[in-house]
Design an enzyme around this catalytic site. Structure first.
Site, short mmCIF file in Angstrom:
data_model
loop_
_atom_site.label_atom_id
_atom_site.label_comp_id
_atom_site.label_asym_id
_atom_site.label_seq_id
_atom_site.Cartn_x
_atom_site.Cartn_y
_atom_site.Cartn_z
N ARG A 135 20.25 -14.87 51.08
CA ARG A 135 21.27 -15.41 51.97
C ARG A 135 22.06 -14.28 52.63
O ARG A 135 22.02 -13.14 52.18
CB ARG A 135 22.25 -16.30 51.17
N LYS B 16 27.15 -12.85 47.42
CA LYS B 16 27.27 -12.67 45.97
C LYS B 16 28.25 -11.55 45.65
O LYS B 16 28.59 -10.72 46.50
CB LYS B 16 25.89 -12.32 45.37
N TYR C 108 31.50 -14.99 46.94
CA TYR C 108 31.49 -15.59 45.60
C TYR C 108 31.66 -14.45 44.61
O TYR C 108 30.95 -13.45 44.67
CB TYR C 108 30.15 -16.29 45.32
N HIS D 289 32.97 -15.08 40.82
CA HIS D 289 32.74 -15.52 39.42
C HIS D 289 33.14 -14.43 38.43
O HIS D 289 32.40 -14.14 37.48
CB HIS D 289 31.28 -15.92 39.20
N GLU E 23 34.74 -19.35 45.38
CA GLU E 23 34.68 -20.48 44.44
C GLU E 23 36.05 -20.92 43.92
O GLU E 23 36.17 -21.98 43.34
CB GLU E 23 33.76 -20.16 43.25
N ASP F 32 25.29 -22.12 35.48
CA ASP F 32 26.20 -21.04 35.89
C ASP F 32 27.53 -21.12 35.15
O ASP F 32 28.32 -20.18 35.18
CB ASP F 32 26.41 -21.03 37.41
N1 LIG Z 1 22.80 -23.45 39.37
C1 LIG Z 1 23.27 -23.40 40.60
O1 LIG Z 1 22.70 -22.77 41.48
C2 LIG Z 1 24.51 -24.18 40.95
C3 LIG Z 1 24.85 -24.38 42.29
C4 LIG Z 1 26.00 -25.15 42.56
C5 LIG Z 1 26.77 -25.67 41.51
N2 LIG Z 1 26.38 -25.41 40.22
C6 LIG Z 1 27.13 -25.94 39.06
O2 LIG Z 1 26.87 -27.33 38.87
C7 LIG Z 1 27.92 -27.88 38.08
C8 LIG Z 1 28.42 -29.17 38.71
O3 LIG Z 1 29.09 -28.85 39.91
P1 LIG Z 1 29.75 -29.97 40.85
O4 LIG Z 1 30.10 -29.31 42.13
O5 LIG Z 1 28.90 -31.17 40.88
O6 LIG Z 1 31.08 -30.30 40.04
P2 LIG Z 1 32.00 -31.59 40.22
O7 LIG Z 1 33.33 -31.23 39.69
O8 LIG Z 1 31.89 -32.12 41.62
O9 LIG Z 1 31.32 -32.69 39.28
C9 LIG Z 1 31.30 -32.60 37.88
C10 LIG Z 1 31.28 -34.02 37.34
O10 LIG Z 1 31.05 -33.95 35.93
C11 LIG Z 1 31.73 -35.05 35.38
N3 LIG Z 1 31.84 -34.86 33.93
C12 LIG Z 1 32.67 -34.05 33.22
N4 LIG Z 1 32.44 -34.20 31.90
C13 LIG Z 1 31.46 -35.12 31.78
C14 LIG Z 1 30.79 -35.72 30.67
N5 LIG Z 1 31.12 -35.41 29.41
N6 LIG Z 1 29.82 -36.61 30.91
C15 LIG Z 1 29.48 -36.97 32.17
N7 LIG Z 1 30.08 -36.44 33.26
C16 LIG Z 1 31.07 -35.55 33.06
C17 LIG Z 1 33.07 -35.05 36.09
O11 LIG Z 1 33.73 -36.30 35.96
C18 LIG Z 1 32.59 -34.78 37.53
O12 LIG Z 1 32.36 -35.97 38.26
C19 LIG Z 1 28.97 -26.76 38.00
O13 LIG Z 1 28.83 -26.07 36.78
C20 LIG Z 1 28.63 -25.87 39.14
O14 LIG Z 1 29.09 -24.54 38.96
C21 LIG Z 1 25.29 -24.67 39.93
#
Ligand SMILES: NC(=O)c1ccc[n+]([C@@H]2O[C@H](COP(=O)([O-])OP(=O)(O)OC[C@H]3O[C@@H](n4cnc5c(N)ncnc54)[C@H](O)[C@@H]3O)[C@@H](O)[C@H]2O)c1
Length: 374
Positions: A15, A74, A93, A95, A117, A269
């Site tokens: 990116r 990054k 970003y 972190h 973030e 992450d």
């Molecule tokens: N791997 C990657 O490349 C990548 C990319 C983007 C985001 N992410 C990660 O994905 C994750 C989710 O991000 P998001 O933007 O959707 O967050 P978000 O805050 O929009 O959504 C998280 C959801 O989890 C729910 N939640 C919390 N505890 C829970 C439980 N015990 N059971 C069920 N649901 C529960 C919350 O109510 C919320 O709706 C984060 O850790 C984010 O950093 C990873």
């Protein structure tokens, strides 16, 4: 303002922080935009596209040393630490709660570091994280379908089934931005989709948007255990803001899953919400535990840089314009969301969770800069 765009040097990162369209907007605002040679190539933007937009192309040394505002995707990695300096505003970003060496390098250098973030609106939205969550959620559904295929060591199941043969089932844990986007794509792939969420209000919202295409269930240890045992694909998408992800899927639950089923733990992450998950990379994305394929790529959007770069610029550009048009001090005085993005300023850690994570002193931003509107 002199705005620089650095080329990403992290492995598997294609990116770039600004598209030629974004460069043109900034040039039209009267700014001087300099892009590092070949910075956009991984996202299909050649140097000439930036030149045509009015930007200059320059060497890595020039971009880092001549800019007042440096845009990246990054966090800086070790070979870049020597380039951090006082007088530079870095917008990327970061972190850094999980990266002590970088936190110390930022503090010691005197640079101002603004993290995409942690830009957070008053109603707790994360506008610069959202586009990457949208992409990761959509990709997770695709990855699940792909790694179910036999040649990928999967179960050998087509999620959509065919007339006369049952569909596969996708269970999404967490119905936020990632989970919602997985649930947009997975029904389109023909799967039966269930979202486990713990917020009733969020589930009501999801029902309004997604209608009957998904089932919505209250998340509990028992429900997770039952749903996961039945699933062909499990997508981990929970987030507790500012905290490490809770381990909702235990090692025993994984052992109880079907042979060749797939876990895509997007929350990796933040440490992952599956006990057996550990971070993987695009060049080596999966591994197997108890016959279950684990896909745990920590920077999923990096796989689709053409889409991610444009989505990122769409989200960051208004903030970049605010910083460049008014200067960082005035921009954050007018916008508390942007102010929350400031992690390090004048050698001080101004983001509480980062200071706590590394046992460093925390200085509220208001103590370094007046935040009343000017
Ligand atoms: N791997 C990657 O490349 C990548 C990319 C983007 C985001 N992410 C990660 O994905 C994750 C989710 O991000 P998001 O933007 O959707 O967050 P978000 O805050 O929009 O959504 C998280 C959801 O989890 C729910 N939640 C919390 N505890 C829970 C439980 N015990 N059971 C069920 N649901 C529960 C919350 O109510 C919320 O709706 C984060 O850790 C984010 O950093 C990873």
């Amino acid at each position: 303002m002199k705005i620089g765009v650095a080329k990403e040097i992290k492995p598997d990162e294609y990116r770039v922080a600004l598209t030629p369209a974004g460069a043109r907007e900034l040039v039209q605002h009267g700014h001087d935009v300099t892009v590092e040679t070949d910075a956009g190539v991984g996202s299909t933007f050649p140097d000439d596209a930036y030149r045509a937009a009015g930007a200059r192309i320059a060497s890595v040394d020039d971009v880092w040393s001549d800019s007042e505002l440096l845009l990246k995707v990054k966090e800086p990695i070790e070979p870049e630490y020597g380039r951090l300096r006082e007088g530079l505003v870095l917008f990327t970003y970061l972190h850094i709660a999980a990266d002590e060496p970088l936190t110390r390098a930022l503090v010691d250098s005197g640079i101002t570091a603004v993290a995409y973030e942690t830009v957070e609106t008053d109603d707790r939205r994360l506008p610069l994280l959202a586009p990457m969550s949208e992409i990761a959620g959509r990709l997770a559904a695709q990855a699940g379908a792909y790694f179910l295929e036999k040649p990928q060591s999967g179960r050998g199941l087509l999620l959509s089934g065919v007339p006369g043969v049952a569909r596969g089932s996708v269970v999404v844990i967490g119905g936020g931005m990632v989970g919602y986007n997985s649930a947009l794509i997975a029904p389109g792939l023909g799967a039966n989709v269930t979202i486990l969420e713990r917020s009733i209000d969020r589930m009501r919202q999801l029902e309004e948007i997604l209608g009957a295409s998904v089932s919505l269930l209250m998340s509990s240890a028992l429900q997770i255990e039952e749903s996961v045992a039945d699933a062909d694909v499990v997508i981990g998408a929970v987030l507790i803001p500012g905290a490490v992800a809770p381990k909702l899927v235990t090692r025993e639950m994984v052992a109880g899953m079907k042979d060749g089923s797939v876990i895509a733990d997007v929350a990796i992450d933040q440490g992952g919400c599956v006990e057996t998950a550990r971070p993987t990379t695009h060049s080596d994305p999966v591994y197997t535990v108890d016959g279950v394929t684990h896909y745990c790529v920590a920077n999923m959007p990096g796989a689709v840089p053409v889409t991610s770069t444009k989505a990122l610029t769409n989200a960051t550009l208004p903030y970049v314009e605010a910083i460049s048009d008014h200067g960082l001090r005035d921009a954050i005085a007018h916008d508390r969301a942007l102010a929350r993005g400031v992690n390090v300023l004048d050698g001080k850690v101004t983001y509480e969770a980062v200071a706590e994570a590394h046992g460093l002193a925390y200085t509220p931003l208001e103590d370094v800069l007046p935040l009343a509107a000017v």
